[in-house]
Design a protein around this motif. Sequence first.
Motif, short mmCIF file in Angstrom:
data_model
loop_
_atom_site.label_atom_id
_atom_site.label_comp_id
_atom_site.label_asym_id
_atom_site.label_seq_id
_atom_site.Cartn_x
_atom_site.Cartn_y
_atom_site.Cartn_z
N TYR A 1 0.81 -1.22 0.00
CA TYR A 1 0.00 0.00 0.00
C TYR A 1 0.85 1.27 0.00
N LEU A 2 1.94 1.26 0.78
CA LEU A 2 2.79 2.45 0.89
C LEU A 2 4.08 2.34 0.10
N GLY A 3 4.65 1.15 0.07
CA GLY A 3 5.96 0.99 -0.57
C GLY A 3 5.91 1.09 -2.07
N ILE A 4 4.98 0.40 -2.71
CA ILE A 4 4.93 0.40 -4.17
C ILE A 4 4.66 1.80 -4.74
N PRO A 5 3.68 2.57 -4.24
CA PRO A 5 3.49 3.92 -4.80
C PRO A 5 4.70 4.82 -4.63
N SER A 6 5.52 4.56 -3.59
CA SER A 6 6.69 5.42 -3.36
C SER A 6 7.78 5.21 -4.41
N LEU A 7 7.65 4.15 -5.23
CA LEU A 7 8.62 3.92 -6.30
C LEU A 7 8.44 4.90 -7.44
N TRP A 8 7.28 5.59 -7.50
CA TRP A 8 7.03 6.59 -8.52
C TRP A 8 7.30 7.98 -7.96
N PRO A 9 7.54 8.95 -8.79
CA PRO A 9 7.66 10.34 -8.31
C PRO A 9 6.35 10.79 -7.68
N PRO A 10 6.40 11.80 -6.80
CA PRO A 10 5.17 12.29 -6.18
C PRO A 10 4.10 12.64 -7.21
N GLY A 11 2.93 12.05 -7.05
CA GLY A 11 1.84 12.30 -7.98
C GLY A 11 1.90 11.51 -9.26
N GLY A 12 2.93 10.66 -9.41
CA GLY A 12 3.08 9.92 -10.66
C GLY A 12 2.56 8.50 -10.62
N PHE A 13 2.06 8.06 -9.49
CA PHE A 13 1.57 6.68 -9.40
C PHE A 13 0.36 6.53 -10.31
N PRO A 14 0.37 5.53 -11.21
CA PRO A 14 -0.68 5.45 -12.24
C PRO A 14 -2.07 5.13 -11.71
N ILE A 15 -2.15 4.46 -10.56
CA ILE A 15 -3.47 4.11 -10.02
C ILE A 15 -3.86 5.19 -9.01
N SER A 16 -4.27 6.31 -9.52
CA SER A 16 -4.60 7.45 -8.66
C SER A 16 -6.08 7.55 -8.35
N ARG A 17 -6.89 6.83 -9.09
CA ARG A 17 -8.32 6.87 -8.84
C ARG A 17 -8.89 5.48 -9.02
N GLY A 18 -10.09 5.29 -8.55
CA GLY A 18 -10.70 3.98 -8.62
C GLY A 18 -11.72 3.87 -9.75
N TRP A 19 -12.18 2.65 -9.97
CA TRP A 19 -13.21 2.37 -10.96
C TRP A 19 -14.43 1.85 -10.21
N GLU A 20 -15.53 2.55 -10.35
CA GLU A 20 -16.75 2.20 -9.63
C GLU A 20 -17.52 1.14 -10.42
N LEU A 21 -17.36 -0.10 -9.98
CA LEU A 21 -18.05 -1.20 -10.66
C LEU A 21 -19.48 -1.33 -10.18
N ALA A 22 -19.69 -1.13 -8.89
CA ALA A 22 -21.04 -1.20 -8.32
C ALA A 22 -21.10 -0.20 -7.17
N PRO A 23 -21.07 1.09 -7.50
CA PRO A 23 -21.02 2.10 -6.42
C PRO A 23 -22.28 2.05 -5.57
N PRO A 24 -22.15 2.28 -4.22
CA PRO A 24 -20.89 2.52 -3.51
C PRO A 24 -20.28 1.25 -2.94
N VAL A 25 -20.82 0.10 -3.36
CA VAL A 25 -20.39 -1.17 -2.75
C VAL A 25 -18.98 -1.54 -3.21
N LEU A 26 -18.77 -1.59 -4.51
CA LEU A 26 -17.49 -2.08 -5.03
C LEU A 26 -16.82 -1.01 -5.87
N VAL A 27 -15.77 -0.44 -5.31
CA VAL A 27 -14.93 0.52 -6.01
C VAL A 27 -13.53 -0.07 -6.07
N VAL A 28 -13.06 -0.35 -7.27
CA VAL A 28 -11.75 -0.95 -7.44
C VAL A 28 -10.72 0.17 -7.47
#
Length: 287
Positions: A124-151
């Motif tokens: 959760y913390l280590g992998i995003p830190s491998l990218w520059p600040p703000g550069g982590f590609p998974i910055s938002r989720g995908w709402e498959l069945a909001p609000p129950v399931l947000v990937v």
Amino acid sequence: MGETYAEERSGEAVSDEGLLTDERVKLVGLAVSLAFTAVIVGFIALVLLEYVNYDLLISVAPRFVVAFARVLAVVLVSSVFAVTLGVLVGLGRVSRTGVTHSIATAYVQFFRGTPLLFQLFIIYLGIPSLWPPGGFPISRGWELAPPVLVVDWTFITAVVALTLNHAAYVGEAVKGGINAVPSGQMEAARSLGMSYVDSMREIILPQAWRNALAAIGNDQVILVKDTSLLTVIAFPEIITVFREINSNQFDAWTPIVLVAVTYLAITLPLMRLVQYLENRAEWGTGG
């Protein structure tokens, strides 16, 4: 010179009076069980009658239903991946190839030797830190069945961490199941002209699965309970909902009741399913 047989038996009878017989052990066990049950039932009744706010319980129940659905989604995805990967790890653990065996062994030792909480933080913390600040590609989720399931990243972290952790335990269960199959089974299959892969798939693995089924099933129940750790990464699961309600309402027992009901709604059917599968596999019956 010595006592008669009747006198010896009489002495034994007297000495047995101070010993616990099978009947006395049963009675003591029954008394302890009844006393323990009475204490637990009394405590639960006290909580339900005196400490639970039923108006609050009804109002917050929908939040626990949503959390239940989220946890169930994580459990279903993680269980499928963990069992699939675990079978591969188990095969690696019994592999005759040194590199494969070493990699599988190192994997098991790491994920069984470190806490799941530590592994969650690495992902959760280590992998995003491998990218520059703000550069982590998974910055938002995908709402498959909001609000129950947000990937989002918390959901991905939950699935990946639980999969990797429990695959190690499933792998060891599979390894034990394979080792429990008599070696003559493999020798007989190879003597019939079957390849090693075909022998494992057709002869060894079906028997190993039956041998490992109880351990794998128990591990999946533990996986459900391990989802409680997801609260540390802000995944909106059952314990997170409990903490929010307790902080806002200053009422611990009302949400605690819903926490228990929600977890049992997952674990009890799962345990029944494992029992059913064990019965279908004739676990322990020898026939």
